[in-house]
Write a protein that holds these residues in place. Structure first.
Motif, PDB file in Angstrom:
ATOM      1  N   GLY A   1       0.690  -1.213   0.055  1.00 60.76           N
ATOM      2  CA  GLY A   1       0.099   0.041  -0.111  1.00 60.76           C
ATOM      3  C   GLY A   1       0.832   1.367   0.030  1.00 60.76           C
ATOM      4  O   GLY A   1       1.952   1.271  -0.641  1.00 60.76           O
ATOM      5  N   PRO A   2       0.476   2.376   0.814  1.00 59.13           N
ATOM      6  CA  PRO A   2       1.267   3.576   0.593  1.00 59.13           C
ATOM      7  C   PRO A   2       2.440   3.269   1.519  1.00 59.13           C
ATOM      8  O   PRO A   2       2.405   2.457   2.537  1.00 59.13           O
ATOM      9  N   VAL A   3       3.584   4.098   1.260  1.00 59.49           N
ATOM     10  CA  VAL A   3       4.670   3.966   1.753  1.00 59.49           C
ATOM     11  C   VAL A   3       5.311   5.321   2.260  1.00 59.49           C
ATOM     12  O   VAL A   3       4.937   6.206   1.815  1.00 59.49           O
ATOM     13  N   MET A   4       5.952   5.376   3.650  1.00 58.56           N
ATOM     14  CA  MET A   4       6.368   6.590   4.163  1.00 58.56           C
ATOM     15  C   MET A   4       7.865   6.710   3.444  1.00 58.56           C
ATOM     16  O   MET A   4       8.929   6.004   3.615  1.00 58.56           O
ATOM     17  N   ILE A   5       8.052   7.966   3.051  1.00 60.18           N
ATOM     18  CA  ILE A   5       9.278   8.350   2.330  1.00 60.18           C
ATOM     19  C   ILE A   5      10.281   8.996   3.322  1.00 60.18           C
ATOM     20  O   ILE A   5      11.280   8.696   3.130  1.00 60.18           O
ATOM     21  N   ALA A   6       9.708   9.858   4.282  1.00 58.60           N
ATOM     22  CA  ALA A   6      10.611  10.604   5.057  1.00 58.60           C
ATOM     23  C   ALA A   6       9.738  10.618   6.556  1.00 58.60           C
ATOM     24  O   ALA A   6       8.434  10.949   6.477  1.00 58.60           O
ATOM     25  N   ALA A   7      10.332  10.301   7.509  1.00 59.56           N
ATOM     26  CA  ALA A   7       9.659  10.320   8.791  1.00 59.56           C
ATOM     27  C   ALA A   7       9.360  11.770   9.350  1.00 59.56           C
ATOM     28  O   ALA A   7      10.063  12.732   8.988  1.00 59.56           O
ATOM     29  N   GLY A   8       8.310  11.655  10.180  1.00 53.70           N
ATOM     30  CA  GLY A   8       7.738  13.112  10.615  1.00 53.70           C
ATOM     31  C   GLY A   8       8.645  13.418  11.849  1.00 53.70           C
ATOM     32  O   GLY A   8       9.757  12.527  12.316  1.00 53.70           O
ATOM     33  N   ALA A   9       8.824  14.671  12.507  1.00 47.55           N
ATOM     34  CA  ALA A   9       9.474  14.772  13.773  1.00 47.55           C
ATOM     35  C   ALA A   9       8.133  15.165  14.725  1.00 47.55           C
ATOM     36  O   ALA A   9       7.120  15.742  14.405  1.00 47.55           O
ATOM     37  N   TYR A  10       8.480  14.675  16.040  1.00 48.97           N
ATOM     38  CA  TYR A  10       7.606  14.861  17.287  1.00 48.97           C
ATOM     39  C   TYR A  10       8.369  15.499  18.332  1.00 48.97           C
ATOM     40  O   TYR A  10       9.495  15.150  18.601  1.00 48.97           O
ATOM     41  N   ASP A  11       7.574  16.201  19.267  1.00 47.02           N
ATOM     42  CA  ASP A  11       8.208  16.521  20.388  1.00 47.02           C
ATOM     43  C   ASP A  11       8.132  15.727  21.521  1.00 47.02           C
ATOM     44  O   ASP A  11       7.355  14.496  21.035  1.00 47.02           O
ATOM     45  N   ASP A  12       8.545  15.868  22.619  1.00 51.95           N
ATOM     46  CA  ASP A  12       8.579  15.016  23.930  1.00 51.95           C
ATOM     47  C   ASP A  12       7.222  14.684  24.053  1.00 51.95           C
ATOM     48  O   ASP A  12       6.919  13.273  24.801  1.00 51.95           O
ATOM     49  N   ASP A  13       5.982  15.331  24.012  1.00 51.72           N
ATOM     50  CA  ASP A  13       4.720  14.990  24.222  1.00 51.72           C
ATOM     51  C   ASP A  13       4.054  14.152  22.945  1.00 51.72           C
ATOM     52  O   ASP A  13       3.038  13.726  23.217  1.00 51.72           O
ATOM     53  N   GLY A  14       4.850  13.879  22.047  1.00 56.52           N
ATOM     54  CA  GLY A  14       4.281  13.173  20.884  1.00 56.52           C
ATOM     55  C   GLY A  14       3.629  13.899  19.902  1.00 56.52           C
ATOM     56  O   GLY A  14       3.046  13.565  18.961  1.00 56.52           O
ATOM     57  N   ASP A  15       3.643  15.289  19.933  1.00 54.41           N
ATOM     58  CA  ASP A  15       3.002  16.317  19.065  1.00 54.41           C
ATOM     59  C   ASP A  15       3.828  16.491  17.959  1.00 54.41           C
ATOM     60  O   ASP A  15       5.077  16.342  17.982  1.00 54.41           O
ATOM     61  N   GLU A  16       3.289  16.431  16.902  1.00 55.29           N
ATOM     62  CA  GLU A  16       3.803  16.423  15.243  1.00 55.29           C
ATOM     63  C   GLU A  16       4.364  17.811  15.259  1.00 55.29           C
ATOM     64  O   GLU A  16       3.713  18.929  15.404  1.00 55.29           O
ATOM     65  N   LEU A  17       5.597  17.847  15.009  1.00 55.68           N
ATOM     66  CA  LEU A  17       6.361  19.161  14.524  1.00 55.68           C
ATOM     67  C   LEU A  17       6.321  19.228  12.958  1.00 55.68           C
ATOM     68  O   LEU A  17       6.247  20.442  12.267  1.00 55.68           O
ATOM     69  N   VAL A  18       6.882  18.152  12.450  1.00 56.67           N
ATOM     70  CA  VAL A  18       6.893  17.957  10.883  1.00 56.67           C
ATOM     71  C   VAL A  18       6.223  16.889  10.739  1.00 56.67           C
ATOM     72  O   VAL A  18       6.322  15.700  11.013  1.00 56.67           O
ATOM     73  N   ALA A  19       5.239  16.822   9.532  1.00 56.92           N
ATOM     74  CA  ALA A  19       4.275  15.765   9.096  1.00 56.92           C
ATOM     75  C   ALA A  19       5.456  14.559   8.274  1.00 56.92           C
ATOM     76  O   ALA A  19       6.335  15.217   7.560  1.00 56.92           O
TER      77      ALA A  19
END
Length: 113
Positions: A52-70
């Motif tokens: 199915g779909p694939v991740m090309i680049a991982a996202g970035a997340y802060d210490d609380d798990g909030d997404e910084l970069v999708a």
């Protein structure tokens, strides 16, 4: 656009969506008792790994798990097929892609280069 391992051919597949891959591999589909279609994952001379779909680049997340970069997702429909050379010849070129340099998933027994 494929890799030969033993007497089998490894083909990496990518389609615009699942429907395009179904059209390319109609023999890999079946209806179950409730008439719901689903993928076969193996048969005589072939094995199919639906991705199915694939991740090309991982996202970035802060210490609380909030997404910084999708994360960057390739929404096209991917699959890997290991099959006989005869079946490989019947796979449409429009869904074949070159082997990735670092595939996320490989078949057991695939030599590492």
């Amino acid at each position: 656009m494929e890799r030969i391992v033993m007497d089998r051919v490894d083909i990496y597949l990518r389609a615009t969506g699942e429907a395009e891959l179904i059209a390319a591999l109609p023999w890999a589909r079946e209806q179950d008792g409730d008439a719901e279609p689903h993928w076969y994952t193996c048969g005589d001379g072939w094995a199919l790994d639906i991705i199915g779909p694939v991740m090309i680049a991982a996202g970035a997340y802060d210490d609380d798990g909030d997404e910084l970069v999708a994360p960057v997702i390739d929404q096209r429909f991917h699959a890997n097929l290991r099959c006989t050379p005869e079946l490989a010849d019947a796979i449409p070129t429009g869904v074949r892609i070159a082997p990735p340099e670092t595939p996320a998933r490989i078949w057991a027994g695939t030599p590492q280069e």
